[in-house]
Design a protein around this motif. Structure first.
Motif, PDB file in Angstrom:
ATOM      1  N   TRP A 460       0.830  -1.209   0.000  1.00 44.46           N
ATOM      2  CA  TRP A 460       0.000   0.000   0.000  1.00 44.46           C
ATOM      3  C   TRP A 460       0.859   1.251   0.000  1.00 44.46           C
ATOM      4  N   ARG A 461       1.930   1.241   0.803  1.00 40.91           N
ATOM      5  CA  ARG A 461       2.843   2.397   0.804  1.00 40.91           C
ATOM      6  C   ARG A 461       3.456   2.606  -0.572  1.00 40.91           C
ATOM      7  N   SER A 462       3.756   1.529  -1.278  1.00 38.23           N
ATOM      8  CA  SER A 462       4.307   1.648  -2.633  1.00 38.23           C
ATOM      9  C   SER A 462       3.298   2.308  -3.566  1.00 38.23           C
ATOM     10  N   PHE A 463       2.036   1.939  -3.444  1.00 33.15           N
ATOM     11  CA  PHE A 463       0.999   2.568  -4.265  1.00 33.15           C
ATOM     12  C   PHE A 463       0.855   4.049  -3.923  1.00 33.15           C
ATOM     13  N   VAL A 464       0.929   4.387  -2.634  1.00 31.49           N
ATOM     14  CA  VAL A 464       0.807   5.787  -2.222  1.00 31.49           C
ATOM     15  C   VAL A 464       1.965   6.604  -2.778  1.00 31.49           C
ATOM     16  N   HIS A 465       3.194   6.106  -2.601  1.00 33.30           N
ATOM     17  CA  HIS A 465       4.366   6.836  -3.096  1.00 33.30           C
ATOM     18  C   HIS A 465       4.333   6.953  -4.621  1.00 33.30           C
ATOM     19  N   ALA A 466       3.945   5.874  -5.298  1.00 29.05           N
ATOM     20  CA  ALA A 466       3.904   5.893  -6.766  1.00 29.05           C
ATOM     21  C   ALA A 466       2.847   6.871  -7.260  1.00 29.05           C
ATOM     22  N   ALA A 467       1.695   6.915  -6.589  1.00 33.50           N
ATOM     23  CA  ALA A 467       0.632   7.832  -7.005  1.00 33.50           C
ATOM     24  C   ALA A 467       1.076   9.285  -6.837  1.00 33.50           C
ATOM     25  N   ALA A 468       1.765   9.587  -5.734  1.00 34.33           N
ATOM     26  CA  ALA A 468       2.227  10.959  -5.514  1.00 34.33           C
ATOM     27  C   ALA A 468       3.319  11.333  -6.508  1.00 34.33           C
ATOM     28  N   ARG A 469       4.276  10.423  -6.717  1.00 33.11           N
ATOM     29  CA  ARG A 469       5.381  10.721  -7.636  1.00 33.11           C
ATOM     30  C   ARG A 469       4.883  10.859  -9.070  1.00 33.11           C
ATOM     31  N   SER A 470       4.025   9.944  -9.505  1.00 36.12           N
ATOM     32  CA  SER A 470       3.507  10.028 -10.872  1.00 36.12           C
ATOM     33  C   SER A 470       2.577  11.225 -11.018  1.00 36.12           C
ATOM     34  N   GLY A 471       1.839  11.578  -9.957  1.00 34.90           N
ATOM     35  CA  GLY A 471       1.005  12.779 -10.002  1.00 34.90           C
ATOM     36  C   GLY A 471       1.848  14.017 -10.201  1.00 34.90           C
ATOM     37  N   LEU A 472       2.992  14.065  -9.527  1.00 39.84           N
ATOM     38  CA  LEU A 472       3.911  15.184  -9.694  1.00 39.84           C
ATOM     39  C   LEU A 472       4.395  15.289 -11.131  1.00 39.84           C
ATOM     40  N   VAL A 473       4.817  14.163 -11.713  1.00 43.64           N
ATOM     41  CA  VAL A 473       5.307  14.155 -13.103  1.00 43.64           C
ATOM     42  C   VAL A 473       4.189  14.521 -14.068  1.00 43.64           C
ATOM     43  N   LEU A 474       3.020  13.911 -13.888  1.00 43.48           N
ATOM     44  CA  LEU A 474       1.921  14.140 -14.828  1.00 43.48           C
ATOM     45  C   LEU A 474       1.352  15.545 -14.719  1.00 43.48           C
ATOM     46  N   PHE A 475       1.419  16.151 -13.524  1.00 43.30           N
ATOM     47  CA  PHE A 475       0.980  17.546 -13.406  1.00 43.30           C
ATOM     48  C   PHE A 475       1.909  18.451 -14.221  1.00 43.30           C
ATOM     49  N   ILE A 476       3.209  18.175 -14.186  1.00 43.48           N
ATOM     50  CA  ILE A 476       4.150  18.942 -15.010  1.00 43.48           C
ATOM     51  C   ILE A 476       3.856  18.721 -16.492  1.00 43.48           C
ATOM     52  N   VAL A 477       3.550  17.472 -16.860  1.00 46.61           N
ATOM     53  CA  VAL A 477       3.191  17.176 -18.253  1.00 46.61           C
ATOM     54  C   VAL A 477       1.944  17.959 -18.660  1.00 46.61           C
ATOM     55  N   ALA A 478       0.931  17.975 -17.791  1.00 52.68           N
ATOM     56  CA  ALA A 478      -0.313  18.691 -18.086  1.00 52.68           C
ATOM     57  C   ALA A 478      -0.060  20.185 -18.230  1.00 52.68           C
ATOM     58  N   ALA A 479       0.730  20.748 -17.314  1.00 51.43           N
ATOM     59  CA  ALA A 479       1.029  22.177 -17.378  1.00 51.43           C
ATOM     60  C   ALA A 479       1.832  22.514 -18.626  1.00 51.43           C
ATOM     61  N   ALA A 480       2.788  21.655 -18.974  1.00 57.07           N
ATOM     62  CA  ALA A 480       3.588  21.882 -20.184  1.00 57.07           C
ATOM     63  C   ALA A 480       2.718  21.821 -21.432  1.00 57.07           C
ATOM     64  N   GLN A 481       1.706  20.955 -21.429  1.00 59.03           N
ATOM     65  CA  GLN A 481       0.795  20.875 -22.566  1.00 59.03           C
ATOM     66  C   GLN A 481      -0.004  22.169 -22.714  1.00 59.03           C
ATOM     67  N   SER A 482      -0.417  22.761 -21.595  1.00 60.45           N
ATOM     68  CA  SER A 482      -1.160  24.021 -21.688  1.00 60.45           C
ATOM     69  C   SER A 482      -0.276  25.126 -22.268  1.00 60.45           C
ATOM     70  N   LEU A 483       1.011  25.130 -21.896  1.00 59.74           N
ATOM     71  CA  LEU A 483       1.930  26.128 -22.457  1.00 59.74           C
ATOM     72  C   LEU A 483       2.213  25.830 -23.926  1.00 59.74           C
ATOM     73  N   ALA A 484       2.361  24.540 -24.264  1.00 57.58           N
ATOM     74  CA  ALA A 484       2.591  24.171 -25.665  1.00 57.58           C
ATOM     75  C   ALA A 484       1.411  24.593 -26.540  1.00 57.58           C
ATOM     76  N   PHE A 485       0.191  24.499 -26.013  1.00 55.40           N
ATOM     77  CA  PHE A 485      -0.998  24.934 -26.752  1.00 55.40           C
ATOM     78  C   PHE A 485      -0.938  26.431 -27.037  1.00 55.40           C
ATOM     79  N   VAL A 486      -0.524  27.216 -26.032  1.00 58.96           N
ATOM     80  CA  VAL A 486      -0.407  28.659 -26.215  1.00 58.96           C
ATOM     81  C   VAL A 486       0.676  28.989 -27.241  1.00 58.96           C
ATOM     82  N   LEU A 487       1.799  28.287 -27.179  1.00 60.97           N
ATOM     83  CA  LEU A 487       2.870  28.512 -28.154  1.00 60.97           C
ATOM     84  C   LEU A 487       2.399  28.195 -29.569  1.00 60.97           C
ATOM     85  N   THR A 488       1.566  27.165 -29.696  1.00 63.03           N
ATOM     86  CA  THR A 488       1.016  26.826 -31.013  1.00 63.03           C
ATOM     87  C   THR A 488       0.103  27.937 -31.515  1.00 63.03           C
ATOM     88  N   LEU A 489      -0.713  28.508 -30.627  1.00 59.70           N
ATOM     89  CA  LEU A 489      -1.567  29.624 -31.033  1.00 59.70           C
ATOM     90  C   LEU A 489      -0.752  30.803 -31.554  1.00 59.70           C
TER      91      LEU A 489
END
Length: 623
Positions: A460-489
């Motif tokens: 369970w601790r492994s799932f908790v740590h993995a969810a937090a770490r992957s959430g951190l990475v994917l939030f950066i991916v999501a934010a970068a996509q929003s900036l990439a969309f603006v750059l495309t505009l």
């Protein structure tokens, strides 16, 4: 302030902290449960398709929706724990009083961004009410959980801001209000003298990044500055682009491979592999360093997260290097350099992200990265042996035959995980996401049944740590996509492509390759690796194709260059992470790190200008 007011403030603060702790437990539980449910959905889908020839039509939509929700709840947990990476070098140069003011403004901006995401994600859920996905599932089931996760992030951001006294909070509000007021007055009375929306976005990004704002929030804020300054884009577009940035089945491989890394550490696979390497090569000249590089090669073939690999290897070998009399700064520098080398060893997360954003074959990228990684590993091992001292070797240890047999068995089972990943890709039996799901299942079964070290609590601790770490990475991916969309505009990709093609036609493709390497090293040092690839991968890969450069070869060059920047002093975030794991000041690692990075840069130039190193295996494997 009176004694009664102070006492009341203390009670309120204590109650707030307890509420925050309860909310953190809730976000951990929700994020880990959603990740576990996602794993179950993917495994069930593959088994139903392969064993019963009954494809599950809803599995893809459900898996993507669960990932988006898990990512935002996990990102909220990461924010609560202060795990969000940011550039601290420039911030540390400021006077102490200025540092406090910048920190206060940064905390307020994090709150603004989180609240904006939460409000418009929930609004997007309301707007899409009644709409369905391709499989007929309600579309709002993706956006409402995203909004709830962002709302939890907002609560944590508010708690971080409220930890300061009211004078500091008021100062931060006044500073932000003054900046906004200057812009509004200028836009009203002297609009022609005001910078363009794109320039404001660039200035905001550079200033907040240099001020130490977490990278994901700096990227999101840059896109928001453009949305606010432009005035014609609704806020739901911003939330929609963030969701779109991670709403893809391919990206599910990221949380699953991160989970594999944590499970591998919890079930004892990490220790078994390192013990075996120590007995095989630990007694040779520079043996401990050879063990470190070799361990990073093996671990990177199991976990997609380089920082998880650094933590697993560093936790065992950095203390061992101290006991053997080695300079811990040099050991941490080699550990960080090994992480750069491992950037192209599948199943690297950054290869998966580049394949996704640049529309390249992920299996092809995995194959293309093997020989370049082998070249860099050989160079690091050769240097370790050449400059190693006999006194730094691990002392001989007599091991009973039965214990040695158990060690080989344990390591063999661990290596079976690597074999599963490579055979899965080569056979085409499953996608990267499906392979990562079965790798997680393999780690759970082996750890609980064979090694008997993976207890339900540890899993369970492994799932908790993995969810937090992957959430951190994917939030950066999501934010970068929003900036990439603006750059495309703003047609930045088109303008940049034309400039690079024109420059290369005048001076040759070698200049384009060198400029690409320089761009990714610089941006890799100031951005988290995923963000640099998301923004620049789609810009540069099409240009490389026009110039006749093999996309898989070019993609590997980009990832290695990004890795060098990520671990380069004084800005590289990866180096700071390695120093925290090794408990060594960054200053002690700078000199040896520059030597290792110089060696890896020479290897990168060889890889860049000898394409066969990257293209040989993909051609043999049919990519």
């Amino acid at each position: 302030m009176s004694e009664a007011a102070i006492a009341s403030s203390g009670v309120d603060s204590g109650a707030r902290r307890r509420a925050t702790a309860a909310l953190l437990w809730a976000t951990d539980t929700v994020a880990a449960s959603l990740l576990a449910a996602d794993l179950a959905v993917v495994i069930y889908s593959v088994l139903a398709r392969s064993l019963f020839t009954a494809p599950v039509e809803w599995a893809d939509d459900v898996a993507r929706g669960l990932m988006v929700a898990s990512a935002f709840f996990g990102a909220a947990s990461a924010l609560a724990r202060g795990e969000n990476p940011g550039v601290v070098f420039f911030h540390s140069l400021l006077p102490e009083a200025w540092q406090d003011a910048v920190d206060d403004v940064g905390a307020a901006l994090v709150l603004v961004v989180a609240a904006y995401v939460a409000f418009h994600a929930i609004e997007l859920g309301w707007i899409t009410s009644g709409q369905t996905t391709g499989a007929g599932l309600p579309l709002q089931l993706t956006f409402y959980p995203m909004g709830l996760g962002a709302a939890c992030m907002t609560a944590f951001a508010a708690e971080i801001l409220l930890e300061r006294n009211w004078q500091r909070i008021l100062r931060a509000v006044i500073i932000l209000a003054a900046i906004s007021g200057v812009f509004l007055l200028g836009d009203t009375f002297v609009p022609d003298a005001m910078p363009s929306s794109g320039m404001l976005m660039l200035l905001g990004f550079v200033i907040t990044l240099a001020g130490g704002l977490p990278i994901g929030f700096a990227l999101a804020l840059a896109a928001l500055i453009f949305v606010w300054a432009e005035g014609s884009l609704p806020g739901v577009i911003f939330a929609q682009q963030m969701a779109r940035g991670i709403d893809n089945f391919v990206l599910l491989a990221i949380p699953f491979f991160i989970l594999v890394g944590y499970l591998m550490e919890a079930n004892g696979m990490s220790v078994r592999l390192i013990e075996l390497l120590q007995h095989l090569v630990g007694r040779m000249r520079g043996g401990l360093n050879v063990v470190m590089v070799s361990a990073m090669v093996l671990f990177s073939g199991i976990s997609g997260s380089k920082m998880a690999d650094v933590a697993a290897v560093g936790a065992v070998l950095i203390p061992a290097s101290r006991k053997s009399g080695q300079n811990p700064g040099s050991s941490v520098a080699l550990l960080a350099a090994s992480a750069v080398m491992a950037e192209t060893i599948p199943p690297c997360i950054n290869l998966i992200i580049l394949g996704f954003v640049a529309n390249l074959s992920i299996g092809g990228l995995f194959a293309a990265g093997l020989l370049p990684a082998a070249l860099m590993a050989a160079a690091l091992i050769a240097v370790s042996i050449f400059f190693g001292k006999p006194s730094s070797a691990v002392p001989p240890v007599l091991v009973e035959r039965a214990a040695m047999g158990r060690m080989w068995l344990g390591a063999g089972v661990s290596l079976g995980l690597i074999a599963m990943i490579f055979i899965g890709f080569k056979s085409g039996f499953a996608t990267a996401t499906e392979i990562s799901a079965f790798a997680s299942l393999y780690a759970i079964v082996v750890g609980s049944l064979m090694f008997r070290e993976l207890t339900p609590a540890a899993a369970w601790r492994s799932f908790v740590h993995a969810a937090a770490r992957s959430g951190l990475v994917l939030f950066i991916v999501a934010a970068a996509q929003s900036l990439a969309f603006v750059l495309t505009l703003q047609q930045v990709p088109h303008a940049m492509g034309e400039f690079m093609v024109g420059l290369s036609q005048q001076s040759g493709t070698w200049l384009f390759m060198l400029l690409s390497i320089l761009i990714l090293i610089v941006m890799g040092s100031v951005l988290e690796g995923a963000a640099a690839l998301i923004i620049f991968g789609p810009l540069l890969v099409p240009v490389a194709s026009k110039l006749g450069i093999a996309p898989l070869h070019y993609g590997v060059v980009l990832v290695i260059a990004m890795g060098i920047g990520l671990f380069a002093p004084p800005l590289g975030l990866g180096l700071y992470g390695a120093c925290l794991i090794g408990k060594v000041p960054v200053e002690q690692t700078v000199r040896p790190m520059l030597g290792y990075l110089g060696l890896l840069f020479v290897c990168l130039l060889i890889i860049a200008f000898v394409p066969a190193i990257s293209t040989l295996l993909p051609k043999l494997m049919g990519y």
